[in-house]
Design an enzyme around this catalytic site. Structure first.
Site, short mmCIF file in Angstrom:
data_model
loop_
_atom_site.label_atom_id
_atom_site.label_comp_id
_atom_site.label_asym_id
_atom_site.label_seq_id
_atom_site.Cartn_x
_atom_site.Cartn_y
_atom_site.Cartn_z
N HIS A 129 0.84 -1.20 0.00
CA HIS A 129 0.00 0.00 0.00
C HIS A 129 0.87 1.25 0.00
O HIS A 129 2.04 1.23 0.36
CB HIS A 129 -0.98 0.00 1.18
CG HIS A 129 -0.41 0.53 2.45
ND1 HIS A 129 -0.38 1.87 2.75
CD2 HIS A 129 0.15 -0.08 3.51
CE1 HIS A 129 0.18 2.05 3.94
NE2 HIS A 129 0.51 0.87 4.41
N CYS A 130 0.24 2.33 -0.42
CA CYS A 130 0.84 3.66 -0.35
C CYS A 130 -0.26 4.61 0.12
O CYS A 130 -1.13 4.20 0.88
CB CYS A 130 1.45 4.06 -1.71
SG CYS A 130 0.25 4.15 -3.05
N HIS A 131 -0.25 5.83 -0.33
CA HIS A 131 -1.27 6.79 0.08
C HIS A 131 -2.61 6.49 -0.59
O HIS A 131 -3.64 6.38 0.07
CB HIS A 131 -0.82 8.22 -0.21
CG HIS A 131 -1.73 9.26 0.37
ND1 HIS A 131 -1.93 10.46 -0.25
CD2 HIS A 131 -2.47 9.29 1.49
CE1 HIS A 131 -2.77 11.19 0.48
NE2 HIS A 131 -3.11 10.50 1.54
#
Length: 141
Positions: free
Chosen positions: A88-90
């Site tokens: 995941h990221c933002h």
């Protein structure tokens, strides 16, 4: 155009530094996973891979292993290919590249968390603070 992973030079849709293939490949099948299924998999023991920058992680996190996307080509060996991994990221863009990169390196059970930590905060755990960023700093909203 530079590589979205390591910022290296692209030649014929492939990074000459980290060998990331930019065009769609067989590794792209079933690459995204909705946030609810991600939560179920994490509860069953999937590893959370956070590919954001350290300043983002410090602002808000869900206790994942932090390997920023630009460090992934040098550090992907720290991850266990046999384990289930949720990247995941933002909002899901960087982690999509991370997921594709890992699949190209032989990781068979890695998925991209659709919507990233933003979706997690909105749909799973509102205690995870939402934030904005400018490339150097992040702040809560």
């Amino acid at each position: 155009m530079n590589c979205p992973i390591c910022k290296g030079e692209i030649n014929d849709m492939k990074c000459i530094s980290c060998n990331y293939i930019l065009s769609q490949t067989k590794y792209d099948q079933n690459i995204n996973q909705d946030i609810v299924q991600c939560k179920k998999d994490i509860d069953k023991g999937s590893i959370i891979l956070d590919v954001r920058q350290s300043y983002e992680y410090e602002c808000s996190n869900i206790k994942g292993i932090l390997i920023p996307l630009d460090q992934l080509p040098k550090r992907f060996q720290e991850l266990n290919k046999e384990k289930s991994i949720i990247a995941h990221c933002h909002s899901g863009g960087r982690s999509l590249h991370a997921t594709r990169f890992l699949r190209q390196k032989g990781f068979k059970n890695v998925k991209n968390m659709e919507g990233g930590i933003e979706a997690w905060s909105l749909s799973i755990d509102p205690k995870v603070k939402r934030y904005q960023k400018d490339g150097v700093h992040a702040w809560h909203i």
